[in-house]
Each structure stands twice: as structure tokens, then as C-alpha cells.
Motif scaffolding. Structure first.
Motif, PDB file in Angstrom:
ATOM      1  N   GLU A  56      -7.063   1.810   5.208  1.00  0.00           N
ATOM      2  CA  GLU A  56      -7.973   2.871   5.612  1.00  0.00           C
ATOM      3  C   GLU A  56      -8.787   3.266   4.379  1.00  0.00           C
ATOM      4  O   GLU A  56      -8.419   2.941   3.244  1.00  0.00           O
ATOM      5  CB  GLU A  56      -7.183   4.073   6.132  1.00  0.00           C
ATOM      6  CG  GLU A  56      -6.366   3.739   7.365  1.00  0.00           C
ATOM      7  CD  GLU A  56      -5.559   4.924   7.883  1.00  0.00           C
ATOM      8  OE1 GLU A  56      -5.872   6.078   7.508  1.00  0.00           O
ATOM      9  OE2 GLU A  56      -4.627   4.690   8.651  1.00  0.00           O
ATOM     10  N   ARG A  62      -8.953   5.912   2.766  1.00  0.00           N
ATOM     11  CA  ARG A  62      -8.207   6.665   1.749  1.00  0.00           C
ATOM     12  C   ARG A  62      -7.303   5.775   0.909  1.00  0.00           C
ATOM     13  O   ARG A  62      -6.762   6.220  -0.097  1.00  0.00           O
ATOM     14  CB  ARG A  62      -7.401   7.778   2.418  1.00  0.00           C
ATOM     15  CG  ARG A  62      -6.358   7.242   3.367  1.00  0.00           C
ATOM     16  CD  ARG A  62      -5.697   8.352   4.150  1.00  0.00           C
ATOM     17  NE  ARG A  62      -4.657   7.787   5.002  1.00  0.00           N
ATOM     18  CZ  ARG A  62      -4.137   8.414   6.040  1.00  0.00           C
ATOM     19  NH1 ARG A  62      -4.573   9.602   6.371  1.00  0.00           N
ATOM     20  NH2 ARG A  62      -3.191   7.867   6.758  1.00  0.00           N
ATOM     21  N   ASP A  63      -7.083   4.520   1.349  1.00  0.00           N
ATOM     22  CA  ASP A  63      -6.270   3.600   0.552  1.00  0.00           C
ATOM     23  C   ASP A  63      -7.060   2.956  -0.579  1.00  0.00           C
ATOM     24  O   ASP A  63      -6.482   2.305  -1.436  1.00  0.00           O
ATOM     25  CB  ASP A  63      -5.721   2.464   1.420  1.00  0.00           C
ATOM     26  CG  ASP A  63      -4.759   2.974   2.478  1.00  0.00           C
ATOM     27  OD1 ASP A  63      -4.019   3.904   2.165  1.00  0.00           O
ATOM     28  OD2 ASP A  63      -4.770   2.443   3.601  1.00  0.00           O
ATOM     29  N   LEU A  64      -8.388   3.081  -0.523  1.00  0.00           N
ATOM     30  CA  LEU A  64      -9.223   2.399  -1.503  1.00  0.00           C
ATOM     31  C   LEU A  64      -9.847   3.404  -2.465  1.00  0.00           C
ATOM     32  O   LEU A  64     -10.209   4.515  -2.077  1.00  0.00           O
ATOM     33  CB  LEU A  64     -10.343   1.606  -0.808  1.00  0.00           C
ATOM     34  CG  LEU A  64      -9.897   0.508   0.169  1.00  0.00           C
ATOM     35  CD1 LEU A  64     -11.114  -0.178   0.786  1.00  0.00           C
ATOM     36  CD2 LEU A  64      -9.011  -0.521  -0.512  1.00  0.00           C
ATOM     37  N   VAL A  65      -9.983   2.979  -3.717  1.00  0.00           N
ATOM     38  CA  VAL A  65     -10.732   3.785  -4.682  1.00  0.00           C
ATOM     39  C   VAL A  65     -11.682   2.853  -5.428  1.00  0.00           C
ATOM     40  O   VAL A  65     -11.409   1.658  -5.578  1.00  0.00           O
ATOM     41  CB  VAL A  65      -9.835   4.497  -5.721  1.00  0.00           C
ATOM     42  CG1 VAL A  65      -9.069   5.627  -5.096  1.00  0.00           C
ATOM     43  CG2 VAL A  65      -8.896   3.526  -6.400  1.00  0.00           C
ATOM     44  N   VAL A  66     -12.806   3.411  -5.865  1.00  0.00           N
ATOM     45  CA  VAL A  66     -13.761   2.622  -6.627  1.00  0.00           C
ATOM     46  C   VAL A  66     -13.750   3.146  -8.057  1.00  0.00           C
ATOM     47  O   VAL A  66     -13.913   4.345  -8.284  1.00  0.00           O
ATOM     48  CB  VAL A  66     -15.169   2.743  -6.018  1.00  0.00           C
ATOM     49  CG1 VAL A  66     -16.169   1.950  -6.847  1.00  0.00           C
ATOM     50  CG2 VAL A  66     -15.156   2.254  -4.582  1.00  0.00           C
ATOM     51  N   VAL A  67     -13.501   2.244  -8.987  1.00  0.00           N
ATOM     52  CA  VAL A  67     -13.477   2.614 -10.397  1.00  0.00           C
ATOM     53  C   VAL A  67     -14.415   1.669 -11.140  1.00  0.00           C
ATOM     54  O   VAL A  67     -14.244   0.444 -11.050  1.00  0.00           O
ATOM     55  CB  VAL A  67     -12.049   2.487 -10.975  1.00  0.00           C
ATOM     56  CG1 VAL A  67     -12.050   2.904 -12.443  1.00  0.00           C
ATOM     57  CG2 VAL A  67     -11.061   3.324 -10.181  1.00  0.00           C
ATOM     58  N   SER A  92     -18.657  11.660   6.397  1.00  0.00           N
ATOM     59  CA  SER A  92     -17.671  10.667   6.815  1.00  0.00           C
ATOM     60  C   SER A  92     -16.403  10.772   5.985  1.00  0.00           C
ATOM     61  O   SER A  92     -16.427  10.713   4.767  1.00  0.00           O
ATOM     62  CB  SER A  92     -18.235   9.252   6.683  1.00  0.00           C
ATOM     63  OG  SER A  92     -17.191   8.311   6.860  1.00  0.00           O
ATOM     64  N   MET A  93     -15.271  10.923   6.682  1.00  0.00           N
ATOM     65  CA  MET A  93     -13.977  10.944   6.005  1.00  0.00           C
ATOM     66  C   MET A  93     -13.348   9.559   6.049  1.00  0.00           C
ATOM     67  O   MET A  93     -12.266   9.338   5.512  1.00  0.00           O
ATOM     68  CB  MET A  93     -13.038  11.937   6.698  1.00  0.00           C
ATOM     69  CG  MET A  93     -13.420  13.387   6.531  1.00  0.00           C
ATOM     70  SD  MET A  93     -13.192  13.943   4.828  1.00  0.00           S
ATOM     71  CE  MET A  93     -11.385  14.122   4.802  1.00  0.00           C
ATOM     72  N   PRO A 138     -15.793   6.468  -1.004  1.00  0.00           N
ATOM     73  CA  PRO A 138     -16.878   6.918  -1.881  1.00  0.00           C
ATOM     74  C   PRO A 138     -17.097   5.912  -3.017  1.00  0.00           C
ATOM     75  O   PRO A 138     -16.133   5.507  -3.676  1.00  0.00           O
ATOM     76  CB  PRO A 138     -16.355   8.251  -2.439  1.00  0.00           C
ATOM     77  CG  PRO A 138     -15.224   8.651  -1.549  1.00  0.00           C
ATOM     78  CD  PRO A 138     -14.669   7.397  -0.966  1.00  0.00           C
ATOM     79  N   GLN A 194     -11.593  13.357  -4.540  1.00  0.00           N
ATOM     80  CA  GLN A 194     -11.544  13.420  -3.081  1.00  0.00           C
ATOM     81  C   GLN A 194     -10.334  12.718  -2.472  1.00  0.00           C
ATOM     82  O   GLN A 194      -9.671  13.250  -1.611  1.00  0.00           O
ATOM     83  CB  GLN A 194     -12.812  12.825  -2.480  1.00  0.00           C
ATOM     84  CG  GLN A 194     -12.774  12.963  -0.968  1.00  0.00           C
ATOM     85  CD  GLN A 194     -14.010  12.395  -0.320  1.00  0.00           C
ATOM     86  OE1 GLN A 194     -14.953  12.008  -0.971  1.00  0.00           O
ATOM     87  NE2 GLN A 194     -13.999  12.356   0.997  1.00  0.00           N
ATOM     88  N   LEU A 203       0.840  -1.198   0.000  1.00  0.00           N
ATOM     89  CA  LEU A 203       0.000   0.000   0.000  1.00  0.00           C
ATOM     90  C   LEU A 203       0.875   1.247   0.000  1.00  0.00           C
ATOM     91  O   LEU A 203       1.870   1.322   0.720  1.00  0.00           O
ATOM     92  CB  LEU A 203      -0.866   0.035   1.253  1.00  0.00           C
ATOM     93  CG  LEU A 203      -2.075  -0.892   1.313  1.00  0.00           C
ATOM     94  CD1 LEU A 203      -2.735  -0.762   2.676  1.00  0.00           C
ATOM     95  CD2 LEU A 203      -3.062  -0.552   0.207  1.00  0.00           C
ATOM     96  N   THR A 237      -8.063   7.581 -13.871  1.00  0.00           N
ATOM     97  CA  THR A 237      -9.067   6.533 -13.663  1.00  0.00           C
ATOM     98  C   THR A 237     -10.124   6.892 -12.642  1.00  0.00           C
ATOM     99  O   THR A 237     -11.194   6.323 -12.641  1.00  0.00           O
ATOM    100  CB  THR A 237      -8.392   5.237 -13.180  1.00  0.00           C
ATOM    101  OG1 THR A 237      -7.614   5.553 -12.036  1.00  0.00           O
ATOM    102  CG2 THR A 237      -7.524   4.640 -14.266  1.00  0.00           C
ATOM    103  N   HIS A 238      -9.824   7.808 -11.759  1.00  0.00           N
ATOM    104  CA  HIS A 238     -10.745   8.056 -10.662  1.00  0.00           C
ATOM    105  C   HIS A 238     -11.508   9.349 -10.902  1.00  0.00           C
ATOM    106  O   HIS A 238     -10.917  10.414 -10.959  1.00  0.00           O
ATOM    107  CB  HIS A 238      -9.961   8.127  -9.353  1.00  0.00           C
ATOM    108  CG  HIS A 238     -10.854   8.202  -8.155  1.00  0.00           C
ATOM    109  ND1 HIS A 238     -11.999   7.450  -8.053  1.00  0.00           N
ATOM    110  CD2 HIS A 238     -10.775   8.938  -7.030  1.00  0.00           C
ATOM    111  CE1 HIS A 238     -12.583   7.726  -6.904  1.00  0.00           C
ATOM    112  NE2 HIS A 238     -11.867   8.626  -6.268  1.00  0.00           N
ATOM    113  N   ARG A 250       0.258   4.121   1.250  1.00  0.00           N
ATOM    114  CA  ARG A 250       0.283   4.753   2.565  1.00  0.00           C
ATOM    115  C   ARG A 250       1.267   4.043   3.487  1.00  0.00           C
ATOM    116  O   ARG A 250       1.983   4.670   4.270  1.00  0.00           O
ATOM    117  CB  ARG A 250      -1.119   4.735   3.180  1.00  0.00           C
ATOM    118  CG  ARG A 250      -1.199   5.313   4.568  1.00  0.00           C
ATOM    119  CD  ARG A 250      -2.627   5.262   5.105  1.00  0.00           C
ATOM    120  NE  ARG A 250      -3.202   3.941   5.011  1.00  0.00           N
ATOM    121  CZ  ARG A 250      -2.987   2.969   5.909  1.00  0.00           C
ATOM    122  NH1 ARG A 250      -2.199   3.176   6.940  1.00  0.00           N
ATOM    123  NH2 ARG A 250      -3.547   1.800   5.753  1.00  0.00           N
TER     124      ARG A 250
END
Lengths: 340, 479
Positions: free
Chosen positions: B253, B255-260, B296-297, B301, A323, A2, A318-319, A4
Motif C-alpha cells: 500500500e 504507506r508501505d513505501l517511502v521516497v528518499v 490522496s491518502m 509522496p 506523513q 513488509l 532518512t525521510h 505492515r
């Protein structure tokens, strides 16, 4: 790995290294001042403030203490939590980083850093700092050595290690330049020979120096050793060659080539260090030359973050929502706040 | 020589270690022998060593409003709580029956709603439940499992019987303490384990991972499972790290994930990597700001879009909170009969629903004798302990009950069993409960034992860690 997590491991090592260097510097300076003629508190302060200046924390210091006494400077550098670069702040931050990536660390590595944290947070530490400072700084340095030793014997030599090694050596290169830069800020009355002695000792380089040169410690030779030595582990050249190795291990690109700006700038610095000579380096003035190196180190750090954590080339294309990028920026901003 | 248990008086209710005549229960004889061989000084040294183990491992929580960031350990009592093989067999059967019924219930209310249509459970209890996610009705979840991990709180009454006090089917925590308590006790008192035949606990992370893999959406290659944490400031962060590490999966966490395009990815140093299963330790409300709380942070999303598309599995599923609502709890015995055609093996504690007129009357007349609980609170919050409450507290609750009866239940005070606990000076009885952890994947797996929580204040019945509770190692004997 990861992004992070990689970033956190990198910072964990930077903070540990930063704290260790500060502990060395204070310890050596204290020992040194004992050898000198008796100085009143105000004159003493003149010998402590250069450490604050070279770290670039002078405005925070005067905000907190005004002019203050030498004891205030020592406090500021050692255990003042309001100074993000004090030894204790750095180690707390390192431990917080370790806590968030606890799953990546061996139990022993975590326990060492956590024990140091628990000690620093205890009333025993407060007493020791007051009554027996050499013991206090010695204990921190010994614990950091233990930490580095456990890391090198328990951490798998994969990506995580590469990011840790990168952080350690980039920080160490930066700190060596800052040690050297202290001479810029010393009062004119300062006995320079003793000061250069102190620098060499702070870098634990007295043995290496003596092996090369007999007689008095000379500034030019110190610069040669601490900037250009290919083999001494705290020299800028050695540290940057390790940075270069880590960067290429991470990206997989060939030495001599580069895949991002971090590698490109590191390669350029290495050219300077591999093929430069000390006299040439000193020509423009020691302070200016060191300042130039520090600027490049900062850029390398920023570019590493850009390439492996922020990844604008992957995320932006891609995103759809921005945010996550903003969140990462905010987080990096916070990390930067803590390091300045 | 004086022994540690000299002068210990078993409580008039049920004592976990001693019979009412003061003789030791046969299942506890060998452990008592070991403790009897220790002087108080030796015992205290070993206890101090186990405390230090927790501190050094960082198994701590932060004391809020403390600028120095002082950390405290959760108090650990070295005297284990023992369950016989027969007792455990009974609990295991009862808990299995319960989690199967709860899952059938959840499937039903998120699909055809037979149990509501035929009036077995009044419809309004589901429709008005705070954690019923009507928007997810009609959606299928992998293998039809909703609650994959359940932590049910059990108590033993004065009659020696176990009762279910509540089910935690959202994000139950504490499993790491169960495992670390055992580690700490083994280090500090190895002799205890040499003379007793205690079943090991180390299968828990393995079973957890097996379950996560089992619910993965089908695709080529090994499923990628992650644990989603709210972050390192969460009080259970140690547990999240611990479990992720024991399972060998990444802890992420939001912030480590994204949805595409309705797929979930994690951001790695080599770019984006697809994620199949998320063991989430974030409540529904915070998990996706697009669908739930906008502020929520912590969440991801778009996660719900991937979840609905069947491209990612969540453990536990969204919307399980309706089943651990304290009002719904009262209907679990009915669910067991309805879906399984069986009698409940583990009884509930007798419960009054404030929303039923007759019950409300009874509750209001008997407030000083009852425990009143808010339907959707946990951690010992939002609760009235009638017998120890002040007049004002009782009147405050009376007003709340009248204003919002749907949100409250009441139960008689159960005199929880006691277990000998070291007070720092002597062994003295303290009330305990038991939280076993049930994993529902291909089969139902329950790690033998559970977390025994202990109310450290003499006479107190509140065992929650946030309210000054501690914990003990829990033994299940092989024979």
C-alpha cells in the motif's frame, strides 16, 4: 517482510486466539452454571459479569445494556459487533487481517478462516446460538483448532511465522492471566471450588492438573500450573518463553542479550517466571500480581510495534516528510481501538 | 432424457454456440455432448459447487449499505464461450497491432507530437483531454513502453465480426477472474476439458512478471517488483492479492513505501528495501499527493520525483489515460495507418464525435437509437442507452451534449452476440462481450482467451459487473 504485513499477521493470530479463549470461557461457564442451584437472572448475571470485568470491557457493557440480564452479557461477549472484543468481532477482524495479507497465507488457511466467517455471518449461526449454544461454541473452537493445525503444517517457518507465533503466545499469556483474575470479581457467595474447576477447564488443563495432583482443585496449585509450568502450553511461563524465542528469531540477537525493549522486558518477565515461586507471587495478592504481568505484556506489544513497524530510528533520520509515520500511527491507533 | 439445451432457441443475431438453423456450431459440439449427459439436478449441483468455490476463496464484492457486510460472488455461468483457433489468430493479430500503435502514439504525443503537428489528429483533442499529463512531456519511460497491460473490450456483431468497443490502458482489472473462472470450471466440470482441446491460461502471471522485470531500471542484482494497491477496501483487492501471490511479489500500500533522495523504498522489518518496478493499481490522480490530488491518502509522496529520475518504473506509465479516452478511441484506426502504415485488422464500432458539428447534429437527431458515452467514464457509468432510456434521460443527455460536446461520443447500438446462459430454470441466450488482456514487454503476449462478460438480464446489453453482469470461462481451441 513488509512491516505492515508482519504487523497484520501478528494481529491476525492475536484476534483468533482472543476469540478462542472467549469461546472456551463462555462454554465452560454455561456448563458450570447448569450444575448449580437454580439462580434467578440477576444472580446469574453476577456470575457472568466477572468475565466482562476481567476483560476490562465493563464501561462499554453498561453503556450498551445498563445492568441487563445474563443473556445480555452472553450476547455482549459472543456476537455483539459493537463490542470489539466479542468472539464474532475478533474473528471478523482476524478474517479482515487475513484478507489483507491473503498472499502470505496458504489457500487452506484462508479458506478455514473465511468459512468460519461466512458461517458466523449466516442465519444458521444465529439459530444455532439460540437453540444449541454448546454446539455453536464447540464449532468455533474446533474451527480455531483446525486453523492452528493448518497454520502449523503449511506456513513456512520464516519471519511471517515468527510474528504469528509471537502474537499467538502473547495473547494466550494475557488471556490465561485474565482467566485467573476472574476470581477477583466473583460474588462472595460463589462456590470457589467450582469456580477454580471452571478456570482449569477453560484452559483445557484438567488433564494436566490431574496428572500432577490428586483430589480437589486448589487455587494455589492451579496458579502454579497456569503461571509457572515450564511445559503446559497455556501456562504464562510457557507462552512467554515462546514469545522470547520468536523475538530473538526475528531480531537475530542472542538469548540473554537484547536488541530492543520488547526483548528486554520479556527477558525480565522470564526471569520472574523461571526463578519465581508461586507463594512469593501470591504474596502481594493475586489480582495485583496478574495486573503487573498484564501491564508488561502491553508494553512488550507496544515495543514490538515500535521496533518493527514504526521504526523511528530508520524513518526519522532518512525521510524528510513525517506523513508516513503519522499514517502508521493513525493505523496503529485504530488497531488499538479494536483491541481494547 | 431431457437435455439442458432442449427448447433453447438461438437468437436472430449471432449466437456463440448455435448456427442460425439451430444446429450446434462444430467448435461447441463436444462441450454440448458433456452437458447433454448431465441431468438438470447434476448440473445445478455442480454449478452450486462452483459458486461455493468462489465464496470460500473470497472472490467476492461487498454489498454497499449493508451493515452485516454481506458479500456476494460475481455470478459465474458454467457454459463456456468458445473461440476457434482461426478466430483467435485474427484477434491476436488485431490486438497486437493496436497496442503497438497506441504506444507509438503515446510516445509521440509525449515527445515531438508529429501526429498533431501535421493535423492528422486535431491538437485540441489531446490538449483538452482530461488525462493528458502535459507536465510529463519530454520524459522518457523505460523501453519507450507506456501501456504495458491493456484490456480491450471487444464485441461480436450480428455479422459475426469482432469490433473493438474501447481500450482500457490505465489500470484494467478482471484478469484474476479470467484465471479463477477457469479453475472453478475445471473443478466443477472436469469432463468438459477431457473432451476438448482448450489452451491453458496459466502463463498470465509469468508473462506479467517477465514484463515487469523487463522494464526495470538497470542495476546490480534481481529487480524488486511490487504491486501497489489502494488497499483492502478496494473492490478489486482480491485481484491485487491474487496476482501478487501468483507472481510471488509483495503487495504494498502507499504507506508501505517511502521516497528518499528520488529512490523508492519499502518499509520492511529489516529496514528499508529498494523498489525498482511498481505494478500500480492506483490511478494517476491518486498516486502521488505532491504532484496530483493533494488529498490522496493512497499514494506515495515523492513517487513522481523518483519516476522522473528514472529510478523506478511504473506499469502502466503515467498519462496513458489520454489513449483510452473514448474520443481518442475514434482515432485509433488513423494511428494504425499513421505509425504502422497498415490497415486496421480489428475495426472500431462506428462512432460520432459530439465535438464535430456535423456529428453532433446527427447525434441530437437520433438520440433514441444511439448509445451515448462520457469520454472518461468506465464501468458502465455516465452512459445513455437510447433505445431503453426514458424521455427525461434523453433530454438530460441532450443538455449535457450541448454543454460539453468534447466529453461525449455516440455509437449505434451494437447487437452483441449471445451465448446460452443458465437462468436458474433454463438455458437462455444472453448478450456477451470479450475482454482480452494484452501484455507489452519484450514482446506482445496475449493470454489465449479473455474475460467473457455476460449481461444476465434478458435483452440487456450492459455487461459491467457493477451493473449486474456476470462472466464465463472463455475457451480458445488448439485446432
Amino acid at each position: 517482510m513488509l512491516s505492515r504485513v508482519a504487523n497484520t499477521l501478528y494481529w491476525m493470530l492475536r484476534y483468533v486466539e482472543r476469540a478462542d479463549n472467549m469461546a472456551r470461557l463462555i462454554d465452560v461457564n454455561e456448563q458450570l452454571l447448569l450444575d448449580w442451584e437454580r439462580l434467578d437472572s440477576e444472580r446469574l448475571r453476577d456470575f457472568w459479569m466477572p468475565i466482562v470485568w476481567s476483560a476490562g470491557d465493563d464501561s462499554l457493557y453498561s453503556e450498551l445494556y445498563g445492568s441487563g440480564h445474563s443473556a445480555d452479557v452472553i450476547r455482549f461477549l459472543t456476537d455483539d459487533r459493537r463490542n470489539p472484543n466479542s468472539i464474532v468481532s475478533c474473528l471478523f477482524q482476524a478474517r479482515e487481517n487475513a484478507r489483507t495479507v491473503r498472499d502470505q497465507l496458504s489457500d487452506e488457511l484462508w479458506e478455514e478462516l473465511n468459512s468460519l466467517y461466512l458461517f458466523l455471518n449466516s442465519s444458521e449461526a444465529e439459530r444455532m446460538l439460540r437453540d444449541d449454544p454448546p454446539k455453536y461454541y464447540g464449532l468455533i473452537r474446533r474451527s480455531v483448532f483446525t486453523f492452528q493445525g493448518i497454520a502449523s503444517s503449511t506456513i513456512d517457518r520464516g519471519l511471517g511465522w515468527d510474528f504469528m507465533d509471537l502474537g499467538r503466545h502473547l495473547e494466550r499469556a494475557d488471556k490465561t492471566t485474565r482467566f485467573l483474575d476472574i476470581s477477583t470479581f466473583l460474588p462472595p457467595s460463589a462456590p470457589m471450588a467450582m469456580h477454580w474447576n471452571a478456570i482449569v477447564k477453560s484452559c483445557g488443563a484438567m488433564g494436566a492438573y490431574r496428572a500432577l495432583h490428586a483430589g480437589m482443585v486448589e487455587p494455589r496449585k492451579v496458579c502454579e500450573l497456569l503461571i509457572f509450568s515450564r511445559t503446559f502450553p497455556r501456562s504464562v511461563r510457557y507462552c512467554m518463553s515462546r514469545v522470547q524465542q520468536s523475538l530473538h528469531a526475528i531480531s537475530g540477537s542472542l538469548m540473554g542479550d537484547y536488541s530492543d525493549d520488547a526483548e528486554r522486558i520479556t527477558g525480565r518477565v522470564m526471569g520472574q517466571l523461571n526463578y519465581g515461586v508461586v507463594d512469593e507471587f501470591l504474596k502481594e495478592g493475586l489480582h495485583e500480581a496478574l495486573d503487573g504481568l498484564q501491564t508488561q505484556f502491553n508494553t512488550i506489544g507496544e515495543e514490538v510495534f515500535e521496533s518493527y513497524v514504526l521504526m523511528p530510528h530508520v524513518i526519522a533520520t532518512t525521510h524528510p516528510s513525517k506523513q508516513s509515520t503519522t499514517t502508521m500511527r493513525a493505523w496503529q491507533y485504530q488497531q488499538e481501538q479494536e483491541q481494547q | 432424457m431431457n437435455t439442458l439445451f432442449d427448447g433453447y432457441t438461438p437468437w436472430a443475431g449471432y449466437d456463440e454456440m448455435f448456427e442460425s438453423d439451430g444446429s450446434v456450431r462444430s467448435c461447441c459440439q463436444s462441450l454440448k455432448n458433456v452437458f447433454d449427459g448431465l441431468s438438470q439436478k447434476e448440473f445445478e449441483e455442480r454449478k452450486a459447487a462452483s459458486d461455493l468455490y468462489f465464496l470460500r476463496q473470497g472472490i467476492t464484492f461487498n454489498v454497499y449499505h449493508d451493515e452485516k457486510g454481506t458479500e456476494r460472488i460475481f455470478p459465474f455461468d458454467p457454459v463456456p464461450r468458445v473461440l476457434t483457433a482461426a478466430e483467435w489468430e485474427h484477434l491476436e493479430a488485431g490486438l497486437t497491432q493496436r497496442i503497438v500503435a497506441l504506444n507509438l502514439f503515446l510516445h509521440d504525443i509525449y515527445h515531438e507530437q508529429h501526429i498533431l503537428n501535421d493535423g492528422t489528429i486535431p491538437r485540441m483533442y489531446v490538449d483538452e483531454a482530461k488525462n493528458y499529463r502535459a507536465a510529463f512531456r519530454g520524459m522518457d519511460v523505460p523501453k519507450d513502453i507506456y501501456i504495458h497491460i491493456c484490456g480491450s473490450d471487444l464485441v461480436r456483431g450480428a455479422d459475426g465480426q469482432f469490433y473493438v468497443l474501447e481500450d482500457n490502458g490505465r489500470c484494467p482489472s478482471g484478469a484474476s477472474y479470467l484465471l479463477e473462472n477457469r479453475n472453478a470450471l475445471k473443478r466443477a466440470f472436469p469432463a468438459l476439458f477431457e473432451t476438448s482441446d482448450v489452451r491453458p491460461l496459466d502463463s498470465y502471471p509469468r508473462e506479467l512478471l517477465n514484463m515487469l522485470r523487463y522494464i526495470s531500471p538497470v542495476r546490480e542484482g534481481d529487480p524488486v517488483c511490487v504491486l501497489l494497491t489502494p488497499g483492502c477496501h478496494n473492490s478489486a483487492y482480491f485481484e491485487h492479492c491474487y496476482l501478487a501471490r501468483e507472481m510471488g511479489i509483495p503487495i504494498v500500500e502507499g504507506r508501505d513505501l517511502v521516497v528518499v533522495d528520488h529512490f523508492v523504498f519499502m518499509r520492511t522489518t529489516k529496514g528499508l528495501q529498494r523498489v525498482d518496478v511498481i505494478y500500480r493499481r492506483i490511478d494517476d490522480d491518486f498516486i502521488d499527493p505532491v504532484v496530483f490530488r493533494k488529498d490522496s491518502m493512497l499514494g506515495v509522496p515523492g513517487l513522481m520525483s523518483a519516476y522522473r529520475a528514472g529510478n523506478v518504473a511504473l506499469a502502466n506509465a503515467v498519462g496513458t489515460g489520454v489513449a483510452d479516452d473514448k474520443v481518442m478511441y475514434t482515432f485509433v484506426p488513423k494511428m494504425i495507418q499513421y505509425y504502422l502504415g497498415q490497415d486496421p485488422i480489428l475495426p472500431n464500432v462506428e462512432t460520432y464525435l459530439a465535438s464535430e458539428k456535423q456529428d453532433l447534429g446527427y447525434i441530437l437527431d437520433h438520440l433514441p437509437e444511439l448509445v451515448v458515452k462520457a469520454a472518461n467514464e468506465s464501468g458502465g457509468y455516465g452512459m445513455l442507452m437510447g433505445p431503453s432510456a426514458s424521455k427525461k434521460e434523453i433530454e438530460d443527455f441532450r443538455a449535457k451534449l450541448i454543454e460539453d460536446p468534447r466529453n461525449y461520443i455516440a455509437q449505434p447500438v451494437v447487437s452483441l452476440s449471445q451465448s446460452p446462459t443458465w437462468t436458474g430454470e433454463e438455458m437462455s441466450g444472453r448478450h456477451v462481450d470479450l475482454r482480452p488482456y494484452i501484455i507489452y514487454g519484450e514482446d506482445v503476449k496475449i493470454v489465449p482467451g479473455g474475460l467473457t462478460r455476460v449481461a444476465l438480464t434478458k435483452g440487456s446489453l450492459v455487461v459491467n459487473s457493477s451493473q449486474g453482469g456476470g462472466s464465463k470461462d472463455t475457451w480458445v481451441l488448439r485446432s
